[in-house]
Design a protein around this motif. Sequence first.
Motif, mmCIF file in Angstrom:
data_model
loop_
_atom_site.group_PDB
_atom_site.id
_atom_site.type_symbol
_atom_site.label_atom_id
_atom_site.label_comp_id
_atom_site.label_asym_id
_atom_site.label_seq_id
_atom_site.Cartn_x
_atom_site.Cartn_y
_atom_site.Cartn_z
ATOM 1 N N MET A 98 -71.991 166.666 -22.341
ATOM 2 C CA MET A 98 -71.007 165.877 -21.604
ATOM 3 C C MET A 98 -70.295 164.855 -22.483
ATOM 4 S SD MET A 98 -71.079 167.417 -18.834
ATOM 5 C CE MET A 98 -69.907 166.424 -17.934
ATOM 6 N N SER A 99 -70.568 164.872 -23.797
ATOM 7 C CA SER A 99 -69.758 164.079 -24.721
ATOM 8 C C SER A 99 -68.615 164.914 -25.292
ATOM 9 C CB SER A 99 -70.625 163.536 -25.865
ATOM 10 O OG SER A 99 -71.007 164.571 -26.764
ATOM 11 N N PHE A 100 -68.629 166.238 -25.076
ATOM 12 C CA PHE A 100 -67.573 167.098 -25.616
ATOM 13 C C PHE A 100 -66.200 166.770 -25.037
ATOM 14 C CE2 PHE A 100 -70.875 169.224 -27.681
ATOM 15 C CZ PHE A 100 -70.379 170.224 -28.510
ATOM 16 N N PRO A 101 -66.063 166.531 -23.716
ATOM 17 C CA PRO A 101 -64.729 166.169 -23.215
ATOM 18 C C PRO A 101 -64.172 164.930 -23.915
ATOM 19 C CG PRO A 101 -66.167 166.751 -21.396
ATOM 20 C CD PRO A 101 -67.030 166.683 -22.611
ATOM 21 N N TRP A 102 -65.020 163.928 -24.161
ATOM 22 C CA TRP A 102 -64.562 162.732 -24.875
ATOM 23 C C TRP A 102 -64.150 163.079 -26.299
ATOM 24 C CZ3 TRP A 102 -66.552 160.439 -29.302
ATOM 25 C CH2 TRP A 102 -65.960 159.222 -29.658
ATOM 26 N N SER A 103 -64.935 163.908 -26.987
ATOM 27 C CA SER A 103 -64.588 164.314 -28.354
ATOM 28 C C SER A 103 -63.250 165.037 -28.381
ATOM 29 C CB SER A 103 -65.686 165.218 -28.934
ATOM 30 O OG SER A 103 -66.882 164.512 -29.135
ATOM 31 N N VAL A 236 -73.882 170.584 -15.614
ATOM 32 C CA VAL A 236 -72.591 170.571 -16.315
ATOM 33 C C VAL A 236 -71.564 171.452 -15.600
ATOM 34 C CG1 VAL A 236 -73.634 169.992 -18.530
ATOM 35 C CG2 VAL A 236 -73.283 172.401 -17.957
ATOM 36 N N ILE A 237 -72.023 172.542 -14.971
ATOM 37 C CA ILE A 237 -71.090 173.377 -14.212
ATOM 38 C C ILE A 237 -70.580 172.618 -12.992
ATOM 39 C CG2 ILE A 237 -70.874 175.473 -12.830
ATOM 40 C CD1 ILE A 237 -70.857 175.917 -15.868
ATOM 41 N N LEU A 238 -71.481 171.908 -12.307
ATOM 42 C CA LEU A 238 -71.049 171.096 -11.168
ATOM 43 C C LEU A 238 -70.058 170.026 -11.603
ATOM 44 C CD1 LEU A 238 -74.313 170.494 -9.081
ATOM 45 C CD2 LEU A 238 -72.279 171.795 -8.396
ATOM 46 N N ALA A 239 -70.345 169.354 -12.730
ATOM 47 C CA ALA A 239 -69.430 168.312 -13.220
ATOM 48 C C ALA A 239 -68.061 168.892 -13.524
ATOM 49 C CB ALA A 239 -70.020 167.651 -14.463
ATOM 50 N N THR A 240 -68.034 170.093 -14.101
ATOM 51 C CA THR A 240 -66.763 170.741 -14.426
ATOM 52 C C THR A 240 -65.996 171.104 -13.159
ATOM 53 O OG1 THR A 240 -67.808 171.674 -16.410
ATOM 54 C CG2 THR A 240 -65.716 172.643 -15.707
ATOM 55 N N ILE A 333 -66.186 175.697 -22.772
ATOM 56 C CA ILE A 333 -65.626 175.751 -21.418
ATOM 57 C C ILE A 333 -65.785 174.410 -20.709
ATOM 58 C CG2 ILE A 333 -65.896 176.794 -19.137
ATOM 59 C CD1 ILE A 333 -66.658 179.409 -20.588
ATOM 60 N N VAL A 334 -67.002 173.849 -20.758
ATOM 61 C CA VAL A 334 -67.237 172.566 -20.095
ATOM 62 C C VAL A 334 -66.371 171.476 -20.710
ATOM 63 C CG1 VAL A 334 -68.938 170.733 -19.715
ATOM 64 C CG2 VAL A 334 -69.563 173.131 -19.333
ATOM 65 N N GLY A 335 -66.333 171.412 -22.044
ATOM 66 C CA GLY A 335 -65.540 170.384 -22.711
ATOM 67 C C GLY A 335 -64.056 170.506 -22.420
ATOM 68 N N VAL A 337 -62.354 172.326 -19.970
ATOM 69 C CA VAL A 337 -61.935 172.247 -18.568
ATOM 70 C C VAL A 337 -62.047 170.811 -18.054
ATOM 71 C CG1 VAL A 337 -62.442 173.021 -16.228
ATOM 72 C CG2 VAL A 337 -62.506 174.656 -18.120
ATOM 73 N N THR A 338 -63.153 170.153 -18.360
ATOM 74 C CA THR A 338 -63.312 168.764 -17.911
ATOM 75 C C THR A 338 -62.227 167.879 -18.512
ATOM 76 O OG1 THR A 338 -65.713 169.087 -17.754
ATOM 77 C CG2 THR A 338 -64.911 166.815 -17.783
ATOM 78 N N TYR A 339 -61.952 168.044 -19.796
ATOM 79 C CA TYR A 339 -60.905 167.257 -20.442
ATOM 80 C C TYR A 339 -59.547 167.533 -19.803
ATOM 81 C CZ TYR A 339 -57.505 165.877 -24.022
ATOM 82 O OH TYR A 339 -56.428 165.338 -24.675
ATOM 83 N N ALA A 340 -59.277 168.793 -19.489
ATOM 84 C CA ALA A 340 -57.977 169.159 -18.914
ATOM 85 C C ALA A 340 -57.716 168.448 -17.592
ATOM 86 C CB ALA A 340 -57.903 170.672 -18.728
ATOM 87 N N PHE A 341 -58.763 168.208 -16.801
ATOM 88 C CA PHE A 341 -58.577 167.564 -15.500
ATOM 89 C C PHE A 341 -58.703 166.041 -15.557
ATOM 90 C CE2 PHE A 341 -59.628 171.877 -13.968
ATOM 91 C CZ PHE A 341 -58.567 172.063 -13.096
ATOM 92 N N VAL A 342 -59.452 165.521 -16.538
ATOM 93 C CA VAL A 342 -59.665 164.070 -16.615
ATOM 94 C C VAL A 342 -58.628 163.396 -17.494
ATOM 95 C CG1 VAL A 342 -61.273 162.279 -17.375
ATOM 96 C CG2 VAL A 342 -62.124 164.264 -16.125
ATOM 97 N N GLY A 343 -58.272 164.026 -18.616
ATOM 98 C CA GLY A 343 -57.249 163.462 -19.503
ATOM 99 C C GLY A 343 -57.766 162.361 -20.402
ATOM 100 N N ASN A 344 -56.892 161.882 -21.264
ATOM 101 C CA ASN A 344 -57.269 160.874 -22.259
ATOM 102 C C ASN A 344 -57.620 159.527 -21.641
ATOM 103 O OD1 ASN A 344 -56.834 162.658 -24.384
ATOM 104 N ND2 ASN A 344 -54.685 162.063 -24.615
ATOM 105 N N GLN A 345 -56.780 159.077 -20.714
ATOM 106 C CA GLN A 345 -56.881 157.675 -20.303
ATOM 107 C C GLN A 345 -58.050 157.395 -19.353
ATOM 108 O OE1 GLN A 345 -54.676 160.007 -19.241
ATOM 109 N NE2 GLN A 345 -53.142 159.095 -17.866
ATOM 110 N N TYR A 346 -58.622 158.407 -18.712
ATOM 111 C CA TYR A 346 -59.724 158.174 -17.771
ATOM 112 C C TYR A 346 -61.068 158.706 -18.289
ATOM 113 C CZ TYR A 346 -55.630 157.575 -14.819
ATOM 114 O OH TYR A 346 -54.413 157.171 -14.310
ATOM 115 N N MET A 347 -61.107 159.099 -19.557
ATOM 116 C CA MET A 347 -62.288 159.743 -20.109
ATOM 117 C C MET A 347 -63.404 158.736 -20.381
ATOM 118 S SD MET A 347 -63.689 162.537 -20.893
ATOM 119 C CE MET A 347 -62.247 163.612 -20.787
#
Length: 522
Positions: A98-103, A236-240, A333-335, A337-347
């Motif tokens: 769950m640090s991959f979306p931030w990375s 992680v699937i639920l979070a995504t 996939i988790v990194g 997809v999660t990044y795509a919906f959350v974006g930079n400013q809310y990560m």
Amino acid sequence: MKAEYSDERSTYDVHDASIPRGWSAWFGGPRVRVGPRIAPQIVPLSNDMRDSESNLSSDAILIKQIEEEANCAIQYRTCSWQKTAALLFSEYICLAIMSFPWSYSVLGLVPGLILTVVQALIVLYTSIVLWEFCLRHPEVRDVCDIGQMLFWGQKWAWYFTAVMFILNNTFIQGLHVLVGAKYLNTMVGPNASISCQTVSFGAIVAVVCWLSSLPRTFSMLSKLGTASAAFTFISVILATIFAGVEDHPAGFNAEPTTDPTTGTALPFGNPIVTAVPILGTTFVSGLGAFLNISYTFIGQITLPSFIAEMREPKDFPKALWACTILEILVFSIVGAVTYAFVGNQYMTSPAFGSLIPLYKKVAFSFMIPTIIFLGVLYASVSARFIFFRIFHNSRHKNEHTVVGWVSWALILLVTWILAFVIANSIPFFNSLLALMSSLFDSFFGFIFWGVAYFRMRKADGAVTLLRDRSFRGWFEGILNIIIILTGVFFLSAGTYASVQGILDEFALGTVGTAFQCASNGI
């Protein structure tokens, strides 16, 4: 004391001394050719065989180890490749996913995905080199024995590796104490009327983890590891999924606004997703994001301990390939997809903090088994490192004795006390991951295995780039030089970036203080 080492081609093994080739060299199985040793044994097998065991082949050493514990109450070489795969899944399919979306939000989606695949393949390759080394020297019990053998039997190499080994494992235990406290704080909220809330929760997590660490064999822990990996996968699937179905990420503001307490500007607008790093991304933040990715993949420090408890070590690559393929798919996939919906400013990191409260609590709760188990796994690796050396060739090692169990429990207790101190001294997730990656992964993820490659090729009679002038020889030789240099880069520039990142966070006041009582929930 220093063992007598020679750079001449060894006669310690009866196997053909050619370089391992073919499918079996990559995928394992009964047709694997075991090359010659690089050095004599530094670990005696038993008291009654010290004079004759030095000329045993690798297969003979393995058979002897299995025979010696055949009638013991506690047997260690019992893991199948399936059980070893379960241990690998539980080690790698962890909260750090769950640090991959931030990375990706720092590096950009395209570089982030490329680095994910590249890092996975490098770890796969170095793990196969490590496996080949363990096949040649089946008496090694952990990475510390390997460290001494790699550096020509020098005792300082063993002590250096031992210190790094214990620190690495204890830091990981500390990370899970920190995350356990973060989870409990997230569930109860910041105003739970609990005395020194975060420190108290950390102590509770440490005690629970200590009790869970008491099983003494990896075969037993593999059953818990399977459940841990399954719950993490669900989490992680639920979070995504939640990131995709919620109307807006947590903290969303449609228009520009400020924090009423501090007056600072808050993020606003629809999530911004970038394919490349945004303008103004610093070297420190970019390298810190890459170190987060690297930390999640690099786990070779435990592999010698796992292989040492396999009944048939030649099957280890089956577990390794299964785990690597799953890692690439899940992490990417988790990194992404999660990044795509959350974006930079809310990560946030971990990315659970970017979900609305209900979704965050549901997804985070499925991570409980891993929060406990992965710390338990590394505690067990550290404890057996100490325990096996105290009770080598003692009945306390393989039988149920009061002395054996009390010693085992006390060793584990000390590691969890140290982990509790670390968790409260560096109370922030990303920077702790980056610091651990730069200090320890530099050696255990890169440098050791580049050196191991050249030592084994020397024993094979063909030093790459000097005698073996085939394409494979040149390619692997250059690759392993790059691997060693990468480790040096992690140790130097990576440590600088990690420490500077910690100082920056303290200066900006974005993290709490050491041994803070205030909630660290997300």
